[in-house]
Motif scaffolding. Structure first.
Motif, PDB file in Angstrom:
ATOM      1  N   PHE A 165       0.841  -1.046  -0.033  1.00  0.00           N
ATOM      2  CA  PHE A 165      -0.017  -0.106  -0.110  1.00  0.00           C
ATOM      3  C   PHE A 165       1.110   1.349   0.110  1.00  0.00           C
ATOM      4  O   PHE A 165       1.835   1.083   0.624  1.00  0.00           O
ATOM      5  CB  PHE A 165      -0.852  -0.225   1.308  1.00  0.00           C
ATOM      6  CG  PHE A 165      -1.882  -1.050   1.180  1.00  0.00           C
ATOM      7  CD1 PHE A 165      -3.131  -0.800   0.804  1.00  0.00           C
ATOM      8  CD2 PHE A 165      -1.913  -2.422   1.588  1.00  0.00           C
ATOM      9  CE1 PHE A 165      -4.243  -1.585   0.548  1.00  0.00           C
ATOM     10  CE2 PHE A 165      -2.805  -3.242   1.435  1.00  0.00           C
ATOM     11  CZ  PHE A 165      -4.110  -2.980   0.969  1.00  0.00           C
ATOM     12  N   ILE A 166       0.458   2.251  -0.846  1.00  0.00           N
ATOM     13  CA  ILE A 166       1.087   3.428  -0.745  1.00  0.00           C
ATOM     14  C   ILE A 166       0.359   4.514  -0.239  1.00  0.00           C
ATOM     15  O   ILE A 166      -0.886   4.690  -0.879  1.00  0.00           O
ATOM     16  CB  ILE A 166       1.683   3.820  -2.085  1.00  0.00           C
ATOM     17  CG1 ILE A 166       2.596   2.852  -2.692  1.00  0.00           C
ATOM     18  CG2 ILE A 166       2.169   5.346  -2.142  1.00  0.00           C
ATOM     19  CD1 ILE A 166       3.287   3.021  -3.952  1.00  0.00           C
ATOM     20  N   ASP A 167       0.504   5.317   0.737  1.00  0.00           N
ATOM     21  CA  ASP A 167      -0.196   6.489   1.220  1.00  0.00           C
ATOM     22  C   ASP A 167       0.091   7.749   0.854  1.00  0.00           C
ATOM     23  O   ASP A 167       1.057   8.224   1.079  1.00  0.00           O
ATOM     24  CB  ASP A 167      -0.098   6.164   2.913  1.00  0.00           C
ATOM     25  CG  ASP A 167      -1.081   7.447   3.426  1.00  0.00           C
ATOM     26  OD1 ASP A 167      -1.716   8.274   2.943  1.00  0.00           O
ATOM     27  OD2 ASP A 167      -1.213   7.556   4.868  1.00  0.00           O
ATOM     28  N   ASP A 203      -2.899  13.714   4.102  1.00  0.00           N
ATOM     29  CA  ASP A 203      -2.952  13.692   5.462  1.00  0.00           C
ATOM     30  C   ASP A 203      -2.770  12.660   6.289  1.00  0.00           C
ATOM     31  O   ASP A 203      -3.196  12.330   7.398  1.00  0.00           O
ATOM     32  CB  ASP A 203      -4.789  14.039   5.699  1.00  0.00           C
ATOM     33  CG  ASP A 203      -5.070  15.358   5.035  1.00  0.00           C
ATOM     34  OD1 ASP A 203      -4.255  16.290   5.327  1.00  0.00           O
ATOM     35  OD2 ASP A 203      -6.158  15.425   4.546  1.00  0.00           O
ATOM     36  N   ALA A 204      -1.972  11.713   5.705  1.00  0.00           N
ATOM     37  CA  ALA A 204      -1.510  10.360   6.535  1.00  0.00           C
ATOM     38  C   ALA A 204      -2.768   9.613   6.888  1.00  0.00           C
ATOM     39  O   ALA A 204      -2.344   9.091   7.794  1.00  0.00           O
ATOM     40  CB  ALA A 204      -0.432  10.703   7.417  1.00  0.00           C
ATOM     41  N   LEU A 205      -3.856   9.616   5.976  1.00  0.00           N
ATOM     42  CA  LEU A 205      -4.924   8.902   6.559  1.00  0.00           C
ATOM     43  C   LEU A 205      -4.775   7.280   6.415  1.00  0.00           C
ATOM     44  O   LEU A 205      -5.193   6.773   7.454  1.00  0.00           O
ATOM     45  CB  LEU A 205      -6.094   9.346   5.631  1.00  0.00           C
ATOM     46  CG  LEU A 205      -7.611   8.869   5.927  1.00  0.00           C
ATOM     47  CD1 LEU A 205      -7.900   9.355   7.409  1.00  0.00           C
ATOM     48  CD2 LEU A 205      -8.780   9.214   5.003  1.00  0.00           C
ATOM     49  N   LEU A 206      -4.385   6.827   5.563  1.00  0.00           N
ATOM     50  CA  LEU A 206      -4.234   5.632   5.564  1.00  0.00           C
ATOM     51  C   LEU A 206      -2.977   5.061   6.711  1.00  0.00           C
ATOM     52  O   LEU A 206      -3.332   4.067   7.257  1.00  0.00           O
ATOM     53  CB  LEU A 206      -3.722   4.968   4.163  1.00  0.00           C
ATOM     54  CG  LEU A 206      -3.368   3.424   4.110  1.00  0.00           C
ATOM     55  CD1 LEU A 206      -4.636   2.564   4.247  1.00  0.00           C
ATOM     56  CD2 LEU A 206      -2.641   3.089   2.694  1.00  0.00           C
ATOM     57  N   ASN A 214       4.487  -3.357   4.913  1.00  0.00           N
ATOM     58  CA  ASN A 214       4.116  -3.321   3.549  1.00  0.00           C
ATOM     59  C   ASN A 214       3.378  -1.830   3.210  1.00  0.00           C
ATOM     60  O   ASN A 214       2.792  -1.840   2.055  1.00  0.00           O
ATOM     61  CB  ASN A 214       3.213  -4.160   3.071  1.00  0.00           C
ATOM     62  CG  ASN A 214       1.901  -4.151   3.722  1.00  0.00           C
ATOM     63  OD1 ASN A 214       1.780  -3.611   4.737  1.00  0.00           O
ATOM     64  ND2 ASN A 214       0.747  -4.867   3.009  1.00  0.00           N
ATOM     65  N   LEU A 215       3.807  -0.724   3.894  1.00  0.00           N
ATOM     66  CA  LEU A 215       3.436   0.622   3.655  1.00  0.00           C
ATOM     67  C   LEU A 215       4.596   1.653   3.071  1.00  0.00           C
ATOM     68  O   LEU A 215       5.565   1.475   3.684  1.00  0.00           O
ATOM     69  CB  LEU A 215       2.786   1.045   4.877  1.00  0.00           C
ATOM     70  CG  LEU A 215       2.238   2.437   4.859  1.00  0.00           C
ATOM     71  CD1 LEU A 215       0.971   2.707   3.906  1.00  0.00           C
ATOM     72  CD2 LEU A 215       1.969   3.161   6.235  1.00  0.00           C
ATOM     73  N   ILE A 216       4.248   2.294   1.999  1.00  0.00           N
ATOM     74  CA  ILE A 216       4.898   3.495   1.764  1.00  0.00           C
ATOM     75  C   ILE A 216       4.524   4.680   1.774  1.00  0.00           C
ATOM     76  O   ILE A 216       3.291   4.711   1.135  1.00  0.00           O
ATOM     77  CB  ILE A 216       5.668   3.254   0.247  1.00  0.00           C
ATOM     78  CG1 ILE A 216       6.391   1.800   0.283  1.00  0.00           C
ATOM     79  CG2 ILE A 216       6.757   4.229   0.103  1.00  0.00           C
ATOM     80  CD1 ILE A 216       7.069   1.481  -1.235  1.00  0.00           C
ATOM     81  N   VAL A 217       4.957   5.704   2.278  1.00  0.00           N
ATOM     82  CA  VAL A 217       4.523   6.887   1.993  1.00  0.00           C
ATOM     83  C   VAL A 217       4.818   7.878   1.350  1.00  0.00           C
ATOM     84  O   VAL A 217       6.248   7.985   1.189  1.00  0.00           O
ATOM     85  CB  VAL A 217       4.109   7.551   3.669  1.00  0.00           C
ATOM     86  CG1 VAL A 217       3.465   8.832   3.811  1.00  0.00           C
ATOM     87  CG2 VAL A 217       3.625   6.771   4.757  1.00  0.00           C
ATOM     88  N   ALA A 218       4.091   8.659   0.639  1.00  0.00           N
ATOM     89  CA  ALA A 218       4.642   9.876  -0.489  1.00  0.00           C
ATOM     90  C   ALA A 218       3.829  11.031  -0.489  1.00  0.00           C
ATOM     91  O   ALA A 218       2.792  11.026  -0.188  1.00  0.00           O
ATOM     92  CB  ALA A 218       4.790   8.909  -1.784  1.00  0.00           C
ATOM     93  N   GLY A 219       4.717  12.206  -0.467  1.00  0.00           N
ATOM     94  CA  GLY A 219       3.869  13.325  -0.464  1.00  0.00           C
ATOM     95  C   GLY A 219       4.048  14.143   0.732  1.00  0.00           C
ATOM     96  O   GLY A 219       5.069  14.166   1.206  1.00  0.00           O
TER      97      GLY A 219
END
Length: 482
Positions: A174-176, A180-183, A418-423
């Protein structure tokens, strides 16, 4: 100048437990990107181009987020040459093929380096969909993220609200990219919000467009009558050359010290309020003759918070009233606006900062000031620490030629493998975020997130265990300068 975060990471949001809910499975995919904005679209296209089955979950009916629905253009420049990653280069080429060159081409101290672009929203949304279609990305529009199911430190599914009701999307990674970092918050990732000094978020804007403007007369008024100090000689010469050769010129005006009395007079006469004149800025738009984008109004951060649902809603109504006061004032007082009218209102608030994750690496203002580089860097920028708050100041920008890098570790967390955050919601302090939040940097972060997601899946490596520097250089979008 060293600034560290003193606020402890706050708890993630609590939500309904969907683990046992009997909900229809809408999609079973490799990569699920939450948010189809600046970073999310780049992430989805980049993952799909590398063979990952990918879906974007977008609550609106346009890709691009603030670029398209928020009327946020131009992109702020990174202030460092060569910062454009391959995705941005490809996007610019596609925009040019559509007949609109996004590159401003103004060589000056203010517009020096990569990312100085204006993406005409109506064309950009079309180009984004074409890029997704070519790469094989599925787009789920009109879908709001409302929860996540986690198990053994992984997100197994996200829960969305669609026209059919609630549904599940199952994915391996999953990519958040929600902004707003909601996921991340649904998945239990620690987050923080606002300034470590004041607790406030950056102020929000509600941008709009006006058309039927004589742009030539506007720029002459600000340059010749108000003696606008922002109009550097190279900018004016470029404008004059464009006019002489029949090219649509790019222009900008703003309320600054040299013309402050002009706008302050409107407060004294009651035409505008003090809040209205705190921040005024307008830009011309390539591909839209006689039209300008207004980077205002800006709602005061003391009264409205980007991290409060009711406050955000009140900010919309407050901003709309400000918008109409400003438009009426421009028509009455600025030569070239006499026959102008509001032709478009942003369909989403211009949120600069809300929540930020606490990742494996936490970017600080010191990383900016020391022009720090990282072996796992995914992009570079020198955009200043741009905080729209008169009570907070972090000095001047880096010296020309200097830049800092953003490490992949700021995009991943210890809690969810399994999480990557972008933005704009990656891991960083309030001050650091004020630099890395700009569009070209967010696009490059998204591009790297998509590459990493696909590479990790093909090599059976969890997203938060990937070493960006171990990905072959020719497969990376960016390699550290060392």
């Amino acid at each position: 100048m060293k600034t560290t975060s003193s606020i402890p990471a706050s708890c993630s949001i609590s939500g309904a437990d969907f683990s046992e809910a009997d909900l229809p499975l809408l999609l079973d995919t490799d990569v699920c990107v939450a948010g189809g904005g600046t970073a999310g679209t780049a992430a989805a296209v980049s993952a799909a181009r590398r063979g990952a089955k990918t879906v974007i979950v977008e609550r609106g009916i346009l890709l691009g987020g603030l670029q398209t629905m928020g009327c946020v253009y131009p992109c702020m420049p990174t202030y460092v040459d060569g910062s454009d990653t391959p995705y941005i280069t490809d996007l610019n080429r596609r925009m040019e093929n559509q007949g609109v060159s996004p590159v401003l081409g103004v060589e000056s101290e203010r517009y020096n380096g990569g990312g100085s672009s204006v993406y005409t929203a109506e064309i950009l949304s079309l180009v984004y969909e074409e890029m997704c279609e070519e790469a094989g990305v599925s787009i789920l529009y009109d879908a709001s993220l409302i929860g996540a199911v986690t198990k053994d430190g992984k997100i197994t599914e996200c829960i969305v609200q669609t026209v059919e009701g609630l549904g599940r999307i199952r994915a391996k990674t999953f990519i958040d990219a929600t902004g707003d970092a909601l996921l991340s918050r649904f998945a239990g990732v620690p987050v923080e919000k606002g300034s470590e000094t004041t607790g406030r978020n950056q102020p929000m804007s509600l941008r709009f467009e006006m058309t039927n403007i004589d742009v030539d007369r506007v720029i002459r008024f600000f340059d010749e009558t108000l003696k606008d100090g922002r109009m550097e000689p190279s900018f004016i010469e470029k404008w004059k050359d464009d006019m002489a050769h029949g090219r649509p010129p790019f222009m900008e005006f703003a309320k600054i010290k040299s013309n402050e009395a002009f706008f302050q007079k409107a407060v004294e006469t009651g035409e505008l309020t003090q809040d209205d004149v705190l921040y005024i800025q307008g830009f011309s738009i390539p591909g839209k003759p006689n039209t300008m984008a207004l980077n205002c109004p800006e709602m005061p951060p003391l009264d409205y918070s980007a991290a409060d649902a009711l406050s955000r809603s009140r900010a919309v109504s407050f901003g709309r009233r400000m918008m109409h006061r400003l438009a009426a004032y421009f028509v009455k007082n600025i030569p070239g606006f006499e026959k102008a009218y509001i032709s478009r209102e942003a369909s989403m608030l211009g949120v600069r900062e809300s929540w930020r994750i606490r990742g494996k690496y936490h970017l600080e203002a010191e990383d900016y000031w020391s022009a720090r580089h990282f072996p796992d860097a995914v992009c570079r920028t020198a955009y200043p620490i741009d905080i729209h708050d008169v009570k907070l100041s972090f000095g001047e920008k880096l010296a020309k030629g200097q830049c800092y890098e953003i490490p992949y570790r700021a995009l991943v967390t210890n809690e969810i493998s399994n999480l990557i955050v972008a933005g704009r919601c990656i891991s960083g302090s309030f001050a650091a975020q004020a630099s890395f939040r700009i569009q070209p940097t967010c696009m490059s972060m998204g591009e790297a997130a998509g590459i990493a997601a696909a590479w990790g899946l093909s090599h059976d490596i969890e997203a938060n265990a990937i070493r960006w520097e171990d990905i072959p250089k020719e497969e990376r979008s960016y390699s550290s300068e060392g």
